[in-house]
Motif scaffolding. Structure first.
Motif, short mmCIF file in Angstrom:
data_model
loop_
_atom_site.label_atom_id
_atom_site.label_comp_id
_atom_site.label_asym_id
_atom_site.label_seq_id
_atom_site.Cartn_x
_atom_site.Cartn_y
_atom_site.Cartn_z
N TRP A 37 -2.88 -1.64 -1.30
CA TRP A 37 -2.11 -2.84 -0.96
C TRP A 37 -1.97 -3.70 -2.20
N GLY A 38 -0.77 -3.72 -2.73
CA GLY A 38 -0.53 -4.51 -3.94
C GLY A 38 0.84 -4.21 -4.48
N ALA A 39 1.38 -5.16 -5.22
CA ALA A 39 2.72 -5.02 -5.75
C ALA A 39 2.74 -4.35 -7.11
N VAL A 78 -8.99 1.83 -7.45
CA VAL A 78 -8.35 0.75 -6.69
C VAL A 78 -7.57 1.30 -5.50
N TYR A 79 -7.32 2.59 -5.51
CA TYR A 79 -6.55 3.20 -4.42
C TYR A 79 -7.49 3.52 -3.26
N LEU A 83 5.70 1.65 3.06
CA LEU A 83 5.05 1.41 1.77
C LEU A 83 5.56 0.16 1.08
N ASN A 84 6.20 -0.72 1.83
CA ASN A 84 6.81 -1.91 1.25
C ASN A 84 5.84 -2.76 0.42
N TYR A 85 4.60 -2.83 0.86
CA TYR A 85 3.64 -3.71 0.21
C TYR A 85 2.54 -2.94 -0.50
N TYR A 86 2.83 -1.68 -0.77
CA TYR A 86 1.84 -0.83 -1.41
C TYR A 86 2.32 -0.36 -2.78
#
Length: 122
Positions: A98-100, A108-109, A27-30
């Motif tokens: 996908w988002g910070a 959006v999910y 989940l680093n970029y989620y």
């Protein structure tokens, strides 16, 4: 894919810890959000955590009672719920996109767990 678990029945004032496990990727970029939906009501946000920097954001009703965290490997997100109230009764979902940055907007999910029931009743 996400899998939510940990729901159950508790008395008012009790605690539950929900888990959201990711498979297939970290989940680093989620951004991972927790939402809930009570019968007859729309899905509403509870809070969110950024996988990039572990920043958390909560809706007002969750502040001070709910805590979202992510594990070191960034494969699981937890929702610790304390001092539960009857109005917290709902099916709880975790979602990821996908988002910070966190978002309280469900559309959006694009990946959702299956939901887990939380019932708070005396």
């Amino acid at each position: 894919q996400l899998q939510a678990s940990g729901g159950g029945s508790v008395q008012p004032g009790g605690s539950l810890r929900l888990s959201c496990a990711a498979s297939g990727s970290t989940l680093n970029y989620y951004a991972v959000g927790w939402f809930r939906q009570a019968p007859g009501k729309e899905r509403e946000a509870v809070g969110c955590i950024s996988g990039a920097d572990s920043t958390t954001t909560y809706v007002d009703s969750a502040k001070g009672r709910f805590t979202i965290s992510i594990d070191f490997d960034k494969t699981s997100v937890w929702l610790q719920m304390d001092n539960l109230k009857p109005e917290d009764t709902a099916v709880y979902y975790c979602g990821a996109y996908w988002g910070a940055s966190c978002s309280f907007t469900s559309r959006v999910y694009d990946s959702w767990g299956q939901g887990t029931q939380v019932t708070v009743s005396s």
